[in-house]
Structures are given as C-alpha cells and as structure tokens.
Design a protein around this motif. Structure first.
Motif, PDB file in Angstrom:
ATOM      1  N   PHE A  92       0.830  -1.197   0.000  1.00 20.20           N
ATOM      2  CA  PHE A  92       0.000   0.000   0.000  1.00 20.20           C
ATOM      3  C   PHE A  92       0.866   1.250   0.000  1.00 20.20           C
ATOM      4  O   PHE A  92       0.573   2.226  -0.698  1.00 20.20           O
ATOM      5  N   THR A  93       1.939   1.215   0.760  1.00 22.83           N
ATOM      6  CA  THR A  93       2.868   2.339   0.766  1.00 22.83           C
ATOM      7  C   THR A  93       3.417   2.575  -0.637  1.00 22.83           C
ATOM      8  O   THR A  93       3.442   3.708  -1.128  1.00 22.83           O
ATOM      9  N   ASP A  94       3.825   1.501  -1.296  1.00 23.84           N
ATOM     10  CA  ASP A  94       4.339   1.627  -2.672  1.00 23.84           C
ATOM     11  C   ASP A  94       3.284   2.203  -3.604  1.00 23.84           C
ATOM     12  O   ASP A  94       3.576   3.084  -4.423  1.00 23.84           O
ATOM     13  N   LEU A  95       2.058   1.699  -3.506  1.00 22.75           N
ATOM     14  CA  LEU A  95       0.986   2.165  -4.392  1.00 22.75           C
ATOM     15  C   LEU A  95       0.607   3.618  -4.117  1.00 22.75           C
ATOM     16  O   LEU A  95       0.326   4.377  -5.050  1.00 22.75           O
ATOM     17  N   ALA A  96       0.611   3.999  -2.856  1.00 17.68           N
ATOM     18  CA  ALA A  96       0.258   5.381  -2.512  1.00 17.68           C
ATOM     19  C   ALA A  96       1.277   6.358  -3.097  1.00 17.68           C
ATOM     20  O   ALA A  96       0.909   7.430  -3.575  1.00 17.68           O
ATOM     21  N   VAL A  97       2.542   5.977  -3.075  1.00 17.32           N
ATOM     22  CA  VAL A  97       3.577   6.836  -3.657  1.00 17.32           C
ATOM     23  C   VAL A  97       3.479   6.810  -5.179  1.00 17.32           C
ATOM     24  O   VAL A  97       3.520   7.855  -5.838  1.00 17.32           O
ATOM     25  N   LEU A  98       3.322   5.638  -5.746  1.00 17.07           N
ATOM     26  CA  LEU A  98       3.231   5.503  -7.205  1.00 17.07           C
ATOM     27  C   LEU A  98       2.061   6.298  -7.780  1.00 17.07           C
ATOM     28  O   LEU A  98       2.184   6.964  -8.803  1.00 17.07           O
ATOM     29  N   HIS A  99       0.927   6.229  -7.116  1.00 15.72           N
ATOM     30  CA  HIS A  99      -0.292   6.869  -7.619  1.00 15.72           C
ATOM     31  C   HIS A  99      -0.638   8.144  -6.840  1.00 15.72           C
ATOM     32  O   HIS A  99      -1.809   8.484  -6.695  1.00 15.72           O
ATOM     33  N   ARG A 100       0.372   8.843  -6.370  1.00 10.93           N
ATOM     34  CA  ARG A 100       0.113  10.007  -5.514  1.00 10.93           C
ATOM     35  C   ARG A 100      -0.766  11.053  -6.186  1.00 10.93           C
ATOM     36  O   ARG A 100      -1.533  11.714  -5.518  1.00 10.93           O
ATOM     37  N   GLY A 101      -0.691  11.216  -7.485  1.00  7.98           N
ATOM     38  CA  GLY A 101      -1.536  12.186  -8.174  1.00  7.98           C
ATOM     39  C   GLY A 101      -3.016  11.868  -8.053  1.00  7.98           C
ATOM     40  O   GLY A 101      -3.865  12.758  -8.049  1.00  7.98           O
ATOM     41  N   VAL A 102      -3.323  10.595  -7.936  1.00  2.00           N
ATOM     42  CA  VAL A 102      -4.710  10.163  -7.795  1.00  2.00           C
ATOM     43  C   VAL A 102      -5.303  10.672  -6.482  1.00  2.00           C
ATOM     44  O   VAL A 102      -6.504  10.920  -6.385  1.00  2.00           O
ATOM     45  N   MET A 103      -4.451  10.877  -5.479  1.00  2.00           N
ATOM     46  CA  MET A 103      -4.934  11.349  -4.180  1.00  2.00           C
ATOM     47  C   MET A 103      -5.618  12.710  -4.307  1.00  2.00           C
ATOM     48  O   MET A 103      -6.646  12.952  -3.688  1.00  2.00           O
ATOM     49  N   ASP A 104      -5.045  13.590  -5.120  1.00  2.00           N
ATOM     50  CA  ASP A 104      -5.676  14.891  -5.335  1.00  2.00           C
ATOM     51  C   ASP A 104      -7.074  14.722  -5.911  1.00  2.00           C
ATOM     52  O   ASP A 104      -8.013  15.393  -5.503  1.00  2.00           O
ATOM     53  N   VAL A 105      -7.189  13.829  -6.861  1.00  2.00           N
ATOM     54  CA  VAL A 105      -8.459  13.612  -7.541  1.00  2.00           C
ATOM     55  C   VAL A 105      -9.482  12.997  -6.577  1.00  2.00           C
ATOM     56  O   VAL A 105     -10.621  13.457  -6.482  1.00  2.00           O
ATOM     57  N   ILE A 106      -9.084  11.978  -5.858  1.00  2.00           N
ATOM     58  CA  ILE A 106     -10.005  11.288  -4.948  1.00  2.00           C
ATOM     59  C   ILE A 106     -10.478  12.210  -3.823  1.00  2.00           C
ATOM     60  O   ILE A 106     -11.651  12.189  -3.456  1.00  2.00           O
ATOM     61  N   GLN A 107      -9.582  13.036  -3.294  1.00  2.00           N
ATOM     62  CA  GLN A 107      -9.966  13.936  -2.208  1.00  2.00           C
ATOM     63  C   GLN A 107     -11.131  14.834  -2.618  1.00  2.00           C
ATOM     64  O   GLN A 107     -11.992  15.147  -1.812  1.00  2.00           O
ATOM     65  N   ASP A 108     -11.171  15.210  -3.887  1.00  2.00           N
ATOM     66  CA  ASP A 108     -12.223  16.096  -4.372  1.00  2.00           C
ATOM     67  C   ASP A 108     -13.577  15.402  -4.498  1.00  2.00           C
ATOM     68  O   ASP A 108     -14.613  16.057  -4.431  1.00  2.00           O
ATOM     69  N   VAL A 109     -13.573  14.087  -4.680  1.00  2.00           N
ATOM     70  CA  VAL A 109     -14.846  13.380  -4.878  1.00  2.00           C
ATOM     71  C   VAL A 109     -15.294  12.577  -3.653  1.00  2.00           C
ATOM     72  O   VAL A 109     -16.365  11.978  -3.688  1.00  2.00           O
ATOM     73  N   ILE A 110     -14.523  12.590  -2.597  1.00  2.00           N
ATOM     74  CA  ILE A 110     -14.886  11.808  -1.403  1.00  2.00           C
ATOM     75  C   ILE A 110     -16.305  12.101  -0.905  1.00  2.00           C
ATOM     76  O   ILE A 110     -17.030  11.174  -0.575  1.00  2.00           O
ATOM     77  N   PRO A 111     -16.746  13.358  -0.875  1.00  2.00           N
ATOM     78  CA  PRO A 111     -18.115  13.597  -0.377  1.00  2.00           C
ATOM     79  C   PRO A 111     -19.210  12.891  -1.177  1.00  2.00           C
ATOM     80  O   PRO A 111     -20.275  12.617  -0.644  1.00  2.00           O
ATOM     81  N   VAL A 112     -18.955  12.592  -2.448  1.00  6.80           N
ATOM     82  CA  VAL A 112     -19.988  11.971  -3.285  1.00  6.80           C
ATOM     83  C   VAL A 112     -19.552  10.621  -3.843  1.00  6.80           C
ATOM     84  O   VAL A 112     -20.208  10.065  -4.721  1.00  6.80           O
ATOM     85  N   ILE A 113     -18.483  10.079  -3.327  1.00  5.21           N
ATOM     86  CA  ILE A 113     -17.898   8.865  -3.897  1.00  5.21           C
ATOM     87  C   ILE A 113     -18.869   7.686  -3.882  1.00  5.21           C
ATOM     88  O   ILE A 113     -18.859   6.850  -4.779  1.00  5.21           O
ATOM     89  N   ASP A 114     -19.715   7.619  -2.860  1.00  5.17           N
ATOM     90  CA  ASP A 114     -20.675   6.511  -2.770  1.00  5.17           C
ATOM     91  C   ASP A 114     -21.745   6.570  -3.852  1.00  5.17           C
ATOM     92  O   ASP A 114     -22.405   5.573  -4.127  1.00  5.17           O
ATOM     93  N   SER A 115     -21.925   7.742  -4.460  1.00  2.62           N
ATOM     94  CA  SER A 115     -22.941   7.872  -5.507  1.00  2.62           C
ATOM     95  C   SER A 115     -22.345   7.730  -6.910  1.00  2.62           C
ATOM     96  O   SER A 115     -23.000   8.065  -7.890  1.00  2.62           O
ATOM     97  N   MET A 116     -21.124   7.217  -6.988  1.00  4.92           N
ATOM     98  CA  MET A 116     -20.452   7.069  -8.281  1.00  4.92           C
ATOM     99  C   MET A 116     -20.175   5.591  -8.545  1.00  4.92           C
ATOM    100  O   MET A 116     -19.098   5.090  -8.219  1.00  4.92           O
ATOM    101  N   PRO A 117     -21.142   4.885  -9.137  1.00  5.32           N
ATOM    102  CA  PRO A 117     -20.960   3.448  -9.358  1.00  5.32           C
ATOM    103  C   PRO A 117     -19.768   3.124 -10.268  1.00  5.32           C
ATOM    104  O   PRO A 117     -19.222   2.029 -10.197  1.00  5.32           O
ATOM    105  N   GLU A 118     -19.356   4.093 -11.076  1.00  2.00           N
ATOM    106  CA  GLU A 118     -18.222   3.860 -11.968  1.00  2.00           C
ATOM    107  C   GLU A 118     -16.933   3.547 -11.215  1.00  2.00           C
ATOM    108  O   GLU A 118     -16.036   2.903 -11.753  1.00  2.00           O
ATOM    109  N   ILE A 119     -16.829   4.006  -9.977  1.00  2.00           N
ATOM    110  CA  ILE A 119     -15.621   3.731  -9.192  1.00  2.00           C
ATOM    111  C   ILE A 119     -15.935   2.902  -7.940  1.00  2.00           C
ATOM    112  O   ILE A 119     -15.138   2.833  -7.023  1.00  2.00           O
ATOM    113  N   GLY A 120     -17.075   2.243  -7.972  1.00  2.00           N
ATOM    114  CA  GLY A 120     -17.486   1.412  -6.836  1.00  2.00           C
ATOM    115  C   GLY A 120     -16.506   0.301  -6.519  1.00  2.00           C
ATOM    116  O   GLY A 120     -16.297  -0.039  -5.354  1.00  2.00           O
TER     117      GLY A 120
END
Length: 182
Positions: A92-120
């Motif tokens: 997980f540590t390796d993946l978090a560093v590798l995909h660190r840019g994704v963290m910015d994106v996910i942080q923005d959608v966390i409030p509505v993430i449960d309503s997005m079946p595309e990333i379920g």
C-alpha cells in the motif's frame, strides 16, 4: 517496422491524460467535459463518444490505481492474516507513492464517492484493503487503520520536497508504528 496506435486509442489516452491534469489542478467538480475536450484538442462530442460522462472519465483516470489495488486485495485474500497485514503495509505504501496524483483527484470526490458506481470497485477494494491493514476485525483497529490510511494519503497528496524513497520510508514507518503490535 514500428507499430502505430490507432487514432481512436490515442485520442482516448489524451482525453484521460488531460482529464487527470485538470482534475488535479482545478478539481473534479470544477472541471467540465468541455474543459477536458479543449485541453485534449477535441470536441465535447468526441469525449462523449469515448466516455458516457464525467464519472466515466474519472473511472478511466483512476483505472490504473484501481487495478493495482484490486490486484493487491486479491493477493492478500490468499495469505494468512498476519502475513497479509505485512504485505498490505508494504504494498500500500508503494501504491500510494506511485499513484500520488490520484490522491488529489479522490480527495475532491470523497463527499460523493458513494454515488459514483463507476468507481465502486475501487471503493470496495479500498475498504477491504483497510481491513487487511488493520490486521484484525476489532473495530478500534479498523478505525486506527482508516486514520492511518487517511494520513498517509494526505501526506502523499502533498509530499513537499520529499523524494519518492523518503516518502515511502515515512509512510511505511508510520503505518508500522500505528498498526503493528508492539
């Protein structure tokens, strides 16, 4: 003889690449399909030819990270619990560093993430991974793992001047101190 990529695939990749950049800089909510199309050098209709909407573009942006997390969860399911926790922390540590840019994106959608079946699938795998990181079914341990994961993801989102190796060492050490029995 060089193998060429069909124009449709190149266009799709460019849409995904530009969407990732826009989602990171402006945020998912502030980015429109027209913004993505303009950045990718195509029309909004072309974006909609490749994707059913902005959530589908988001899913494509997150797909490499989602595939890596799904693969890790499948690997962990075959291991004894204590061994799974150790592998989960390291990978997980390796993946978090590798995909660190994704963290910015996910942080923005966390409030509505449960309503997005595309990333379920990513959400479900993330929940499973947190359970493996906890190392037990104890509610407190699971809450501690959630706390650790959120801190780690936040640190990967804003790593400052840290190199990948420094960030990896920091995250690995933090997870081990918080999650492993002393």
């Amino acid at each position: 003889m060089a193998v060429t990529t069909p124009a449709r695939e190149r266009t799709r990749r460019e849409i995904v690449r530009q969407a990732m950049d826009l989602f990171q800089t402006a945020g998912y909510n502030a980015t429109s399909l027209q913004d993505i199309a303009t950045a990718a050098g195509c029309s909004k209709a072309t974006v909609l030819y490749h994707f059913s909407g902005k959530p589908a573009v988001l899913a494509a942006v997150l797909e490499p990270a989602a595939a890596d997390v799904a693969e890790l969860v499948a690997q962990l399911a075959a291991l004894p619990r204590h061994e799974a926790q150790e592998v989960a922390i390291r990978r997980f540590t390796d993946l978090a560093v590798l995909h660190r840019g994704v963290m910015d994106v996910i942080q923005d959608v966390i409030p509505v993430i449960d309503s997005m079946p595309e990333i379920g699938g990513l959400v479900a795998d993330g929940i499973q991974l947190t359970g493996y990181l906890a190392g037990s079914d104890d509610t407190f341990e699971k809450d501690l793992a959630k706390f650790a994961v959120n801190g780690l993801l936040g640190e990967c989102r804003y790593p400052g001047d840290r190199t990948d190796d420094e960030l990896r060492r920091l995250c690995d050490t933090a997870l081990r101190r918080l999650l492993l029995p002393t």
